[in-house]
Design an enzyme around this catalytic site. Structure first.
Site: not given
Length: 998
Positions: A850, A885, A967
């Site tokens: 990402y 994502r 994340y």
């Protein structure tokens, strides 16, 4: 100094003060770094100071009392624990031995006076030189590689059998003694062998000596005299003109006739090179590597144990410090039993492969088959019970037909979704999200039934219909706009042109037949509207099937648009049949037009980077539209609804509210408006269960308000209160379920919400008895469910846990106990080093994450890929199923930059090839390349399949800064591995610099 290519001016430019007097340097310094052991005259000047040097206490024991007298703290660079993986970056012996091995071949070539590589010329044939390397340590391997590169025939011998594979992997022949004995010793060195082995070795060596042209000896055991490998007998057997380079000359030599720091020639004409300063003959390289070793050690002393940058702290709990510190403030530690704890590498537990007999294999197979039958029987029993329950509660043939439609559409949808390419999972979700805008059908029918006599609605039913229509049209226009943009990125210049305009012919026939039946009375409007509805459902299924590959994906999107358009046209026919007023159609045009304009405007501003949060936001619109449709249906027919319709209203409200608020939270986390950390309220699972129980309990009075007759006289008030409570609690539940899931699991959450929007449509279809909504809802529901299964498998997540907001999991832990302690330090590198590695590599894999999307570096990466491919390199991309994502987001990003999709491979394809890959470049990925998933059973991503980038020969990881995490919110041990370098900085700037340098 100058002879090494480092003049004083370079030191001064770096901020150093240059002093020509050694005593003055020692006097003015707290820490002294020296290559060789200090002289006895200099040691008294080191009182109370720290010395880092190659002291070699076994060879220089007389220096230890002097260090004790001067209260000096001494770190011996030759005492580095070689089995400690991070300590290899401090190992000066290895770095210098590598140079010595290379230089030994250069010296041999100079003394040999003949070609190394064989040649066939008009003047005659020149055979290649035969080189024998004795001792396959660092120096030996370097010698083998250099000699092979120069074209020689290379043989090698070592008493350690484990070195055989290394020798053969470099294209050399490994010689073996016919005597069973393993020469592997402590610390990675060879041990001294038995007399029986030495005798057998001598016989083998004698035969080799008479055949080879060059011998390079590298056998050394720390603290001992070098073993004799080449005897006088072997020297006499060698051919005149042969050469021996003895790397152990400083410690007595491996050759009987060698003389330290001299070149001698035997009576038989064999030249013996005994230089002890081979690294110094490549001074620039040896100085650079030595200084890197020492700097790595010096900088690790404090931060390694304290994690405080810039804090110098000697901690004997650090095995590197403990083993290398031979004197501490004058107290001699070396040679004292129990003071220094010799480092032992962690035991590697070997997997014992159980031999399975034919009988056991047959039993295993039978059990698998039996389990399959049991599983199918359980599923069949559940389905039978549900069908029986449904059948016992209805006598309406229309409802049975709806159930049949639902089942068949679900099966068809399941088949086509499994065929969608992983690279197209993002467009798949955008397309199904757009199709879920068919909640507009419910809103249109509400407008029709409201019978308003003005442009604005005049009742709750009408306003709910207007809200559902507006939001649904936003979803349709925005969803198809976004998916169209994404799929256009996969179009290649060489692809043939599209002829989508031809699809208007069948669509015109269907819509035209409805218009003719409605205006001219030719045919049945009800029949043509129903047929158009069937065509709509078929087109929606074909749209998903079209996403099976990049070549047909754009057609799939267009067919999806046709499917939704035909569905809306069919609903217009139903509105006419239901007696809708002119004002109802005016309202449809007004609110539908507003929604279309808004959706189109939103889609124009969405790129691949914003795709995940946009899809989540569109999901929330579907949820609100489903709730509005259900509430509008209730208000429009209060008091006249049977229990089946009431149950569908309640179900649509429940699913729609969860979808709406859950999607808003997902949007907030993906857009970084909310923290990606999971919300960990006390009693999280109990809160979720209480919410579900409240909604479940509210269904009873909603269906049978008479049960509360003693308290409430008006049954519709009871129903209204139950529906209101269900809406609020479901919304709160959707918020809490999604907020309780960490950002790392957002890709799975999006697929779950995608599935929910489909089930909301199914409930609305049963509520309105509309086959079209039931068919499309089943398609989307099963599509999202299958994607959820795929994502959960890719992340080693439990589907039930994700659906229930992380139920049964503990925050930050994948199992019992603490997480693994990461050993070592991160090695940082510059862009120049990465570019050099790319130039040298034959095979390169880029693993984007990402971070590439955030930095918008995909265009520079595409240019780099084009450059590398033009140079004939094997250049590929490796994509994790949940990179980014949402599923498939990175594929879309690369397509946007023009990267051919045939060099973009999925994790399952790329992982088996990484061991044979020279270089991996990771751009902004963390969790998907985190080795803790395999190495640490107690971490939060334990068991998650990851890209095993560390298997490659070398790895460079681009990160904005050290300390930043993915994340999952955990450190990545991959960054600490020996073959991994970290390049700090913005990914776009770094990639642009790489492109420039290339």
């Amino acid at each position: 100094g100058n002879l090494a290519g480092f003049p004083d001016s370079m030191y001064e430019d770096a901020g150093c003060t240059v002093v020509t007097d050694a005593p003055e340097v020692i006097e003015d310094s707290d820490i002294i770094i020296k290559i060789r052991a200090p002289t006895e005259e200099h040691i008294p000047l080191m009182k109370g100071k720290t010395l880092i040097s190659q002291v070699s206490p076994s060879l220089n024991p007389s220096l230890l009392p002097l260090f004790s007298t001067s209260k000096t703290t001494v770190f011996d660079l030759t005492s580095v624990p070689r089995l400690l993986s991070r300590a290899q970056s401090y190992d000066t012996l290895s770095s210098q031995a590598n140079i010595a091995g290379y230089r030994a071949v250069v010296e041999a070539s100079s003394a040999y006076g003949r070609l190394f590589a064989g040649q066939m010329t008009a003047a005659g044939k020149v055979p290649p030189a035969k080189v024998l390397v004795l001792g396959v340590g660092v120096a030996g391997l370097a010698a083998i590689q250099t000699a092979r590169n120069m074209g020689a025939v290379v043989r090698a011998f070592d008493v350690r059998p484990v070195t055989k594979e290394q020798v053969e992997s470099m294209g050399a022949e490994f010689l073996e003694v016919e005597y069973e004995e393993d020469g592997s010793g402590e610390g990675g060195y060879a041990k001294e062998m038995s007399d029986g082995f030495k005798k057998a070795q001598a016989e083998m060596m004698l035969s080799q000596a008479s055949d080879v042209d060059i011998i390079i000896t590298t056998a050394l055991i720390p603290g001992r005299k070098a073993p004799i490998l080449v005897t006088s007998e072997m020297l006499n057997a060698m051919k005149r003109g042969s050469v021996i380079v003895d790397l152990a000359a400083a410690n007595g030599g491996n050759v009987e006739a060698s003389v330290p720091d001299d070149v001698v020639e035997t009576k038989g004409g064999v030249t013996i090179v005994g230089w002890t300063d081979l690294p110094s003959r490549l001074p620039s390289t040896s100085s650079t590597l030595f200084s890197n070793n020492v700097a790595n050690f010096l900088l690790s002393i404090g931060p390694q144990t304290t994690s405080v940058k810039g804090y110098y702290h000697i901690d004997t709990e650090d095995p590197a410090v403990d083993n290398m510190m031979i004197v501490e403030e004058g107290e001699i530690r070396f040679g004292k039993e129990g003071v220094i704890k010799p480092y032992k590498a962690p035991e590697v537990k070997k997997k014992v492969e159980k031999v399975v007999t034919e009988e056991e294999e047959r039993e295993i197979r039978e059990k698998e088959v039996r389990d399959g039958f049991i599983r199918n029987a359980v599923y069949g029993t559940i389905a039978a019970a549900l069908l029986t329950g449904f059948g016992s509660q209805t006598s309406d043939p229309k409802e049975i037909a709806l159930l049949s439609t639902f089942a068949l559409a679900g099966l068809a949808g399941q088949q086509v979704v499994w065929g969608v390419a992983p690279a197209l999972h993002s467009p798949l979700m955008a397309v199904t999200n757009a199709i879920s805008g068919m909640t507009a059908v419910g809103g249109m029918l509400l407008l029709s039934h409201a019978n308003s006599h003005s442009v604005l609605p005049e009742s709750v039913q009408g306003w709910m219909g207007a809200l559902a229509v507006t939001l649904s049209f936003v979803n349709i226009a925005g969803g198809f706009g976004v998916s169209g943009k994404m799929l256009d990125l996969f179009k290649r210049p060489t692809d043939p042109p599209d002829y989508f305009g031809l699809y208007t012919i069948p669509a015109s026939i269907l819509v035209g037949s409805m218009a003719i039946a409605g205006t001219m009375g030719l045919g049945s409007l009800e029949g043509t509207a129903g047929a158009t509805g069937v065509a709509s459902a078929v087109c929606c299924i074909l749209a998903i099937a079209g996403l099976s590959n990049q070549e047909t994906a754009r057609s799939g999107n267009v067919i999806g648009i046709a499917g939704v358009g035909l569905g809306l046209a069919s609903t217009v026919g139903d509105m006419i049949l239901g007696g809708a007023t002119t004002q109802s159609f005016a309202q449809l045009a007004t609110f539908g037009g507003l929604g279309t304009l808004a959706g189109g405007a939103l889609s124009r501003g969405v790129g691949p980077t914003e795709l995940p949060q946009t899809v989540a936001a569109f999901h929330s619109l579907v949820g609100v539209a489903a709730v509005a449709g259900a509430i509008g249906e209730y208000f429009g027919n209060a008091g006249n609804l049977d229990s089946g319709i009431l149950a569908c209203i309640y179900g649509a409200t429940f699913i729609g509210a969860i979808t709406a608020t859950g999607s808003l939270v997902a949007y907030g986390k993906l857009a970084q408006l909310l923290s990606s950390s999971p919300l960990s309220l006390p009693g999280r699972d109990l809160i979720n269960l209480a919410g579900l129980a409240t909604v479940g309990a509210g269904l009873a009075p909603f269906l049978s308000p008479d049960m509360l007759a003693p308290v409430f006289s008006d049954p519709e008030q009871v129903r209204l209160a139950s529906l209101a409570v269900a809406t609020v609690v479901s919304g709160a539940l959707g918020f809490h379920l999604t907020a309780s899931i960490g950002g790392a699991d957002m890709p799975v959450v999006i697929t779950v919400l995608n599935s929910y929007s489909g089930w909301a449509l199914v409930a609305e279809g049963f509520m309105l008895k509309t086959p079209l909504l039931t068919e499309v809802g089943a398609l989307i529901g099963f599509s999202g469910a299958i994607l959820t299964l795929i994502m959960c498998d890719a992340m080693n997540r439990s589907v039930v846990s994700v659906i229930l907001g992380g139920a049964g999991t503990k925050s930050g832990s994948g199992g019992g106990g603490g997480t693994m302690e990461i050993e070592g330090s991160v090695t940082t590198s510059g862009v120049e080093g990465l570019v050099e590695a790319m130039k040298e590599a034959k095979s390169i894999v880029v693993v984007p994450g990402y971070g590439m999307a955030v930095a918008q570096s995909q265009f520079a990466v595409a240019d780099i890929a084009k450059k590398m491919k033009s140079e004939g390199k094997d250049f590929r991309f490796g994509i994790h199923p949940v990179a980014g994502r949402m599923p498939g987001q990175l594929n879309v990003l690369l397509a946007e930059a023009g990267v051919p999709y045939d060099i973009v491979e999925e994790m399952e394809e790329i992982n088996p090839t990484l061991k044979d890959t020279d270089l991996v470049v990771v751009i902004g990925a963390s969790d998907t390349v985190n080795s803790a998933a395999e190495e640490d059973p107690n971490c939060s991503i334990a068991g998650m399949p990851v890209l095993k980038v560390w298997d490659a020969g070398r790895v460079f990881v681009m990160k904005r800064k050290l300390g930043s995490v993915g994340y999952a919110g955990m450190e990545n041990p991959t960054l600490f591995k020996e073959n991994v370098d970290v390049v700090l900085g913005d990914a776009k700037d770094t990639c642009e610099e790489i492109k420039k340098l290339l």
